[in-house]
Write a protein that holds these residues in place. Structure first.
Motif, PDB file in Angstrom:
ATOM      1  N   THR A 163       0.831  -1.204   0.000  1.00  0.00           N
ATOM      2  CA  THR A 163       0.000   0.000   0.000  1.00  0.00           C
ATOM      3  C   THR A 163       0.863   1.252   0.000  1.00  0.00           C
ATOM      4  OG1 THR A 163      -1.734  -1.164   1.215  1.00  0.00           O
ATOM      5  CG2 THR A 163      -1.811   1.238   1.247  1.00  0.00           C
ATOM      6  N   GLY A 164       1.872   1.260   0.861  1.00  0.00           N
ATOM      7  CA  GLY A 164       2.731   2.437   0.943  1.00  0.00           C
ATOM      8  C   GLY A 164       3.464   2.711  -0.356  1.00  0.00           C
ATOM      9  N   VAL A 185       1.092   8.696   3.678  1.00  0.00           N
ATOM     10  CA  VAL A 185       0.588   7.324   3.820  1.00  0.00           C
ATOM     11  C   VAL A 185       1.758   6.350   3.775  1.00  0.00           C
ATOM     12  CG1 VAL A 185      -0.797   5.511   2.732  1.00  0.00           C
ATOM     13  CG2 VAL A 185      -1.702   7.838   2.902  1.00  0.00           C
ATOM     14  N   PHE A 186       2.678   6.569   2.842  1.00  0.00           N
ATOM     15  CA  PHE A 186       3.867   5.718   2.817  1.00  0.00           C
ATOM     16  C   PHE A 186       4.673   5.861   4.106  1.00  0.00           C
ATOM     17  CE2 PHE A 186       8.370   5.149   2.427  1.00  0.00           C
ATOM     18  CZ  PHE A 186       8.445   3.857   1.933  1.00  0.00           C
ATOM     19  N   TRP A 211       5.576   2.814   6.481  1.00  0.00           N
ATOM     20  CA  TRP A 211       6.981   2.412   6.603  1.00  0.00           C
ATOM     21  C   TRP A 211       7.404   2.334   8.068  1.00  0.00           C
ATOM     22  CZ3 TRP A 211      10.597   0.033   4.232  1.00  0.00           C
ATOM     23  CH2 TRP A 211      11.934   0.221   4.603  1.00  0.00           C
ATOM     24  N   MET A 212       7.077   3.337   8.846  1.00  0.00           N
ATOM     25  CA  MET A 212       7.440   3.306  10.259  1.00  0.00           C
ATOM     26  C   MET A 212       6.780   2.132  10.974  1.00  0.00           C
ATOM     27  SD  MET A 212       7.552   7.269  11.558  1.00  0.00           S
ATOM     28  CE  MET A 212       8.337   6.772  13.099  1.00  0.00           C
ATOM     29  N   THR A 213       5.537   1.826  10.609  1.00  0.00           N
ATOM     30  CA  THR A 213       4.837   0.697  11.217  1.00  0.00           C
ATOM     31  C   THR A 213       5.520  -0.612  10.867  1.00  0.00           C
ATOM     32  OG1 THR A 213       2.765   1.941  11.036  1.00  0.00           O
ATOM     33  CG2 THR A 213       2.595  -0.416  11.474  1.00  0.00           C
ATOM     34  N   ALA A 214       5.966  -0.744   9.611  1.00  0.00           N
ATOM     35  CA  ALA A 214       6.671  -1.954   9.203  1.00  0.00           C
ATOM     36  C   ALA A 214       7.988  -2.113   9.955  1.00  0.00           C
ATOM     37  CB  ALA A 214       6.925  -1.926   7.695  1.00  0.00           C
ATOM     38  N   LEU A 215       8.739  -1.019  10.111  1.00  0.00           N
ATOM     39  CA  LEU A 215       9.985  -1.088  10.866  1.00  0.00           C
ATOM     40  C   LEU A 215       9.735  -1.487  12.310  1.00  0.00           C
ATOM     41  CD1 LEU A 215      11.921   2.097   9.671  1.00  0.00           C
ATOM     42  CD2 LEU A 215      12.170  -0.251   8.874  1.00  0.00           C
TER      43      LEU A 215
END
Length: 442
Positions: free
Chosen positions: A290-291, A327-328, A332-336
């Motif tokens: 999505t990002g 949104v990206f 991205w921070m959530t994935a990290l």
């Protein structure tokens, strides 16, 4: 009083998160005003555009040189100590710059030296701060916490630039630099109260070089990490060239001057705030897919400048781009936060920062020759095309398409089977490898 205050905060906004957000807003307000003040300080003492560029480069060079070392240091020492020390260095350097400016006419080498000290402080502060922030929240509300943090940051960037410009005009650049030094002092005091008892003690390592080698192994072993680093190294570089070089020129020749260009940049900033607000509610399951789809609109401003479109259309394009980029950023921070073990967060963040700035000086230096060789519209279309190609290439990485949001973060940073939503297959991630990483994309 403390009990009442805690009741007013959301459950995910703990003490560390609140202190980190408040201190980040304070420093962002000061620093974004100081960037304007530093340029006008150079001009006020008779410098030209080349001198402004030298002072800016003096800040960027140590930032690039010391970022990876800063990440390793922040994973080895208590992060809040690194953050406070960096803030003190920035306070001293900006304070000295202010004193020189208020007392007389500082020399170019003095301004370059003080800017270099500021860049060195930022190189050590950035990875430590991001690692501390990522470790300050937990659970399924992490995405919302990051969105609120980024919304506060984007708002302070807008406010700091506007306030700094007004203050430079009203009282001169020296007092704006002094205000920035005071902001760093306040932020250092706030960050000194961070609670790190929840962070496990660091295991003895083999030294700084060993940490850097381990960081490289982590980075190169994660395709989704290095893929997005490369993507944003290219994207940030061409966006910097378009915004810093071509944008002002197009505004001068076709849009009516600096005011319309400033308005368009303001719409971009407003879009980032709205994007962060959206992400406080939206929780996309396929985080990186999505990002990454939301990175494609980053090509639109370059295309709009290449045409060039009217000011109203450019403002609309910039607003949409700001929304999508944010949104990206939150995804991205959530994935990290989800995938990176706590003890590796700062080294991952160092690669993120490094990827964000490494090619920017080269791209801005080559923007003029590219315009002379190809023509301005062609160079801008090239910027847009490079963003599209790099983003499409990243979507070919299976991990980017398949990485999914989990409801909780395992302590080690590795996926836990019972944390996956029902019906979701495990991510394609090699368990032995851990990750250093990548880009600052907003």
């Amino acid at each position: 009083m403390s009990t009442t205050a805690s009741r007013r905060r959301p459950t995910w906004a703990g003490r560390n998160y609140t202190l980190l957000t408040a201190s980040a807003v304070v420093t962002s307000l000061g620093s974004n005003g100081a960037l304007i003040a530093a340029a006008f300080a150079v001009l006020a003492v008779g410098g030209d555009a080349g001198d402004v560029g030298l002072v800016a480069a003096a800040r960027t060079l140590p930032l690039v040189l010391f970022l990876l070392i800063g990440g390793a240091v922040a994973d080895r020492l208590p992060r809040h100590h690194v953050m406070v020390a960096a803030n003190v260095l920035n306070c001293v350097s900006q304070g000295a710059f202010a004193v020189l400016m208020l007392a007389g006419e500082p020399l170019l080498w003095q301004m370059m030296l003080l800017s270099a000290l500021g860049g060195t402080g930022q190189a050590f502060f950035g990875p430590a701060a991001e690692g501390m922030l990522l470790s300050s929240v937990d659970g399924e509300q992490a995405g919302r916490a990051f969105a609120v943090f980024r919304m506060a940051m984007q708002g302070s960037i807008l406010g700091g630039a506007a306030l700094g410009g007004a203050m430079v005009a009203a009282v001169g650049p020296g007092w704006v630099l002094a205000a920035d030094a005071a902001a760093f002092a306040v932020a250092a005091a706030l960050r000194a109260f961070l609670d790190v008892k929840h962070i496990p003690p660091r295991a003895p390592g083999g030294g700084l070089l060993s940490d850097l080698r381990e960081g490289w192994r982590e980075f190169s072993g994660r395709p989704w990490l290095w893929g997005i680093v490369v993507q944003f190294s290219l994207a940030n570089a061409v966006v910097a060239a378009a915004d810093a070089v071509y944008g002002p020129l197009v505004a001068r020749d076709h849009l009516g001057g600096a005011a319309p260009w400033g308005l368009a940049l303001g719409f971009f900033g407003g879009g980032t705030v709205v994007g962060a607000l959206i992400m406080t509610r939206w929780k996309p399951v396929r985080l990186l897919f999505t990002g990454t789809l939301c990175v494609f609109p980053l090509a639109l401003p370059s295309a709009a400048l290449a045409v060039p479109v009217p000011v109203a259309v450019l403002c609309a394009v910039m607003f949409v781009t700001g929304v999508s980029v944010e949104v990206f950023g939150v995804s991205w921070m959530t994935a990290l936060h989800q995938e990176i073990p706590e003890e590796k967060l700062s080294r991952v963040s160092a690669y993120d920062w490094f990827g964000s700035v490494a090619l920017v000086p080269l791209a801005t230096a080559l923007a003029g020759p590219a315009e002379a060789t190809l023509g301005r519209p062609e160079a801008l279309w090239g910027c847009a095309a490079l963003i599209v190609v790099a983003t499409a290439a990243v979507l070919c990485v299976p991990d980017v398409r398949n990485l999914r949001r989990r409801t909780s973060r395992a302590v080690t940073g590795s996926p836990a089977a019972d944390d996956r939503p029902e019906g979701v297959e495990p991510e394609v991630v090699e368990p032995e490898v851990v990750e250093p990483e990548v880009v600052e994309k907003a």
